[in-house]
Write a protein that holds these residues in place. Sequence first.
Motif, short mmCIF file in Angstrom:
data_model
loop_
_atom_site.label_atom_id
_atom_site.label_comp_id
_atom_site.label_asym_id
_atom_site.label_seq_id
_atom_site.Cartn_x
_atom_site.Cartn_y
_atom_site.Cartn_z
N GLY A 82 0.84 -1.20 0.00
CA GLY A 82 0.00 0.00 0.00
C GLY A 82 0.87 1.25 0.00
O GLY A 82 1.90 1.29 -0.66
N SER A 87 -4.97 2.33 -5.80
CA SER A 87 -4.93 0.86 -5.77
C SER A 87 -4.69 0.30 -7.17
O SER A 87 -5.16 0.87 -8.16
N SER A 108 -3.15 -1.67 -2.19
CA SER A 108 -4.39 -1.00 -1.78
C SER A 108 -4.08 0.38 -1.23
O SER A 108 -3.10 0.58 -0.51
N SER A 109 -4.93 1.34 -1.58
CA SER A 109 -4.74 2.71 -1.10
C SER A 109 -4.98 2.78 0.40
O SER A 109 -5.50 1.85 1.02
N TRP A 163 -6.88 2.68 -9.41
CA TRP A 163 -8.15 3.03 -8.80
C TRP A 163 -7.91 4.04 -7.69
O TRP A 163 -7.19 3.79 -6.75
N GLY A 169 -8.04 -3.21 1.01
CA GLY A 169 -8.10 -4.34 0.11
C GLY A 169 -8.64 -5.60 0.79
O GLY A 169 -8.48 -5.79 2.00
N ARG A 183 -10.41 -7.44 -4.42
CA ARG A 183 -11.28 -6.27 -4.51
C ARG A 183 -10.84 -5.20 -3.52
O ARG A 183 -10.10 -5.47 -2.58
N GLN A 184 -11.32 -4.00 -3.78
CA GLN A 184 -11.07 -2.86 -2.92
C GLN A 184 -12.40 -2.45 -2.30
O GLN A 184 -13.39 -2.24 -3.01
N ASP A 186 -14.15 0.39 -0.78
CA ASP A 186 -13.97 1.83 -0.69
C ASP A 186 -14.63 2.40 0.57
O ASP A 186 -15.61 1.85 1.09
N GLU A 191 -17.62 -1.06 -3.76
CA GLU A 191 -16.54 -2.01 -3.99
C GLU A 191 -16.09 -1.94 -5.44
O GLU A 191 -16.88 -1.62 -6.33
#
Length: 202
Positions: A82, A87, A108-109, A163, A169, A183-184, A186, A191
């Motif tokens: 991250g 992401s 992942s952000s 993204w 994540g 998947r992320q 949010d 998602e």
Amino acid sequence: MDWEALMEMQQALMGFKSAVIVSPAPMFGVKLIEGIQKLFTLAGKPLVVDAENWMAHRGAANTLLQIWQHSKTPGNYVILSGDVHYSFVYDILVRRRKSAPHLWQITSSGIKNTFPKQLLNTFDRLNRWLYAPWSPLNWFTKRRKLSVHPRDPDRASAGERLWNASGIGLVTLDEKGHPIDIRQLDADGSEVVFPAREKPLI
């Protein structure tokens, strides 16, 4: 991690079929952004652009390639990272090796901060143009020994691969250590899924 720590990691991985590596910063960044980071690093200002991805450091990059090319290290690596405020997901294979290890980097952000939207969209678009598979610029990167394939977020509207949303994540692994769902989640409750490529890497 310095060279000695990476060698210790290699010894710890010997004999395992799969491994999950948790890294605060990505091992593989976005090539265009990596190039900008390199310019600032050469100018003595690495902290201005947060040049923390592993491949931005020659020693770490070469040692990681040696680990992945070793016949007794795992055949599957899932890299969770991250610290970049956006992401993305990469499917990666080591070139020119039989039974090459398969790597998945899942970045992942953060849950609070995002990248400036227009700037990230510009970087994303330029990166796709400048570092397309046929681009000769790829030969000037440290990952020319790797085959790196970005996944497209299912909610991308214009071919984006990055993204830009705060969140966390979520990864589901099968019994072999392969990610079967990425998947992320949010922060706004939505998602985004990073589906596998139609033609998987072999």
